[in-house]
Scaffold this motif. Structure first.
Motif, short mmCIF file in Angstrom:
data_model
loop_
_atom_site.label_atom_id
_atom_site.label_comp_id
_atom_site.label_asym_id
_atom_site.label_seq_id
_atom_site.Cartn_x
_atom_site.Cartn_y
_atom_site.Cartn_z
N CYS A 66 0.83 -1.20 0.00
CA CYS A 66 0.00 0.00 0.00
C CYS A 66 0.87 1.25 0.00
N ARG A 67 1.85 1.27 0.84
CA ARG A 67 2.75 2.42 0.95
C ARG A 67 3.48 2.66 -0.37
N ASP A 69 6.44 -8.21 -8.09
CA ASP A 69 6.34 -9.66 -7.96
C ASP A 69 4.85 -10.04 -7.89
N PRO A 70 4.46 -11.17 -8.47
CA PRO A 70 3.05 -11.58 -8.41
C PRO A 70 2.48 -11.64 -6.99
N ARG A 71 3.30 -12.01 -6.02
CA ARG A 71 2.82 -12.06 -4.64
C ARG A 71 2.48 -10.67 -4.12
N MET A 72 3.28 -9.68 -4.53
CA MET A 72 3.00 -8.31 -4.13
C MET A 72 1.70 -7.82 -4.76
N ARG A 73 1.48 -8.16 -6.04
CA ARG A 73 0.24 -7.77 -6.72
C ARG A 73 -0.96 -8.42 -6.04
N THR A 74 -0.82 -9.66 -5.64
CA THR A 74 -1.90 -10.36 -4.95
C THR A 74 -2.23 -9.69 -3.62
N ARG A 75 -1.20 -9.33 -2.86
CA ARG A 75 -1.44 -8.65 -1.59
C ARG A 75 -2.09 -7.29 -1.79
N LEU A 76 -1.66 -6.57 -2.83
CA LEU A 76 -2.26 -5.26 -3.12
C LEU A 76 -3.73 -5.42 -3.51
N ARG A 77 -4.03 -6.41 -4.35
CA ARG A 77 -5.44 -6.67 -4.72
C ARG A 77 -6.27 -6.97 -3.47
N LEU A 107 -5.74 -5.95 -0.44
CA LEU A 107 -5.94 -4.70 0.31
C LEU A 107 -7.06 -3.87 -0.31
N VAL A 108 -7.05 -3.77 -1.62
CA VAL A 108 -8.08 -3.00 -2.32
C VAL A 108 -9.43 -3.68 -2.14
N ASP A 109 -9.48 -4.99 -2.29
CA ASP A 109 -10.74 -5.72 -2.15
C ASP A 109 -11.34 -5.60 -0.75
N SER A 110 -10.49 -5.46 0.24
CA SER A 110 -10.97 -5.36 1.62
C SER A 110 -11.25 -3.91 2.03
N ASP A 111 -11.15 -2.98 1.07
CA ASP A 111 -11.36 -1.56 1.36
C ASP A 111 -10.48 -1.08 2.50
N ALA A 112 -9.23 -1.51 2.46
CA ALA A 112 -8.27 -1.11 3.50
C ALA A 112 -8.15 0.41 3.55
N PRO A 113 -8.07 0.96 4.74
CA PRO A 113 -7.93 2.42 4.85
C PRO A 113 -6.57 2.87 4.33
N GLY A 114 -6.55 4.06 3.78
CA GLY A 114 -5.29 4.65 3.35
C GLY A 114 -4.86 4.33 1.94
N GLN A 147 -8.04 2.42 -8.78
CA GLN A 147 -8.28 2.42 -10.22
C GLN A 147 -7.28 1.52 -10.94
N ALA A 148 -6.01 1.61 -10.55
CA ALA A 148 -4.97 0.81 -11.19
C ALA A 148 -5.21 -0.68 -10.98
N VAL A 149 -5.60 -1.06 -9.78
CA VAL A 149 -5.86 -2.47 -9.49
C VAL A 149 -7.01 -2.98 -10.35
N LYS A 150 -8.03 -2.15 -10.56
CA LYS A 150 -9.14 -2.53 -11.43
C LYS A 150 -8.64 -2.79 -12.86
N LEU A 151 -7.69 -1.99 -13.30
CA LEU A 151 -7.13 -2.16 -14.64
C LEU A 151 -6.29 -3.44 -14.75
#
Length: 70
Positions: free
Chosen positions: A9-10, A40-48, A50-57, A64-68
């Motif tokens: 996220c950061r 790395d694919p693992r980083m992308r998975t973790r970012l997705r 975070l976005v899916d869980s509506d993580a704060p911040g 928008q980028a994750v949706k793309l």
């Protein structure tokens, strides 16, 4: 951002801030491209997750980028 904020996220938020001078659609496309090429694919998975869980911040450009990336 907080010290306990997940590193994906950061990092994504930092990149989003650097791209904020671009129109929103272009910035999201550039951010998605960067994440797709350099993260790395693992980083992308973790970012997705975070976005899916509506993580704060999570910057709106990151959302928008994750949706793309899907």
């Amino acid at each position: 951002m907080t010290a306990t904020e997940p590193s994906e996220c950061r990092m994504a938020n930092d990149i989003a801030l650097n791209l904020a001078h671009l129109p929103a659609g272009q910035a999201a496309t550039e951010l998605a491209g960067h994440i797709g090429r350099f993260w790395d694919p693992r980083m992308r998975t973790r970012l997705r997750a975070l976005v899916d869980s509506d993580a704060p911040g999570v910057h709106p450009l990151v959302v928008q980028a994750v949706k793309l990336l899907r």
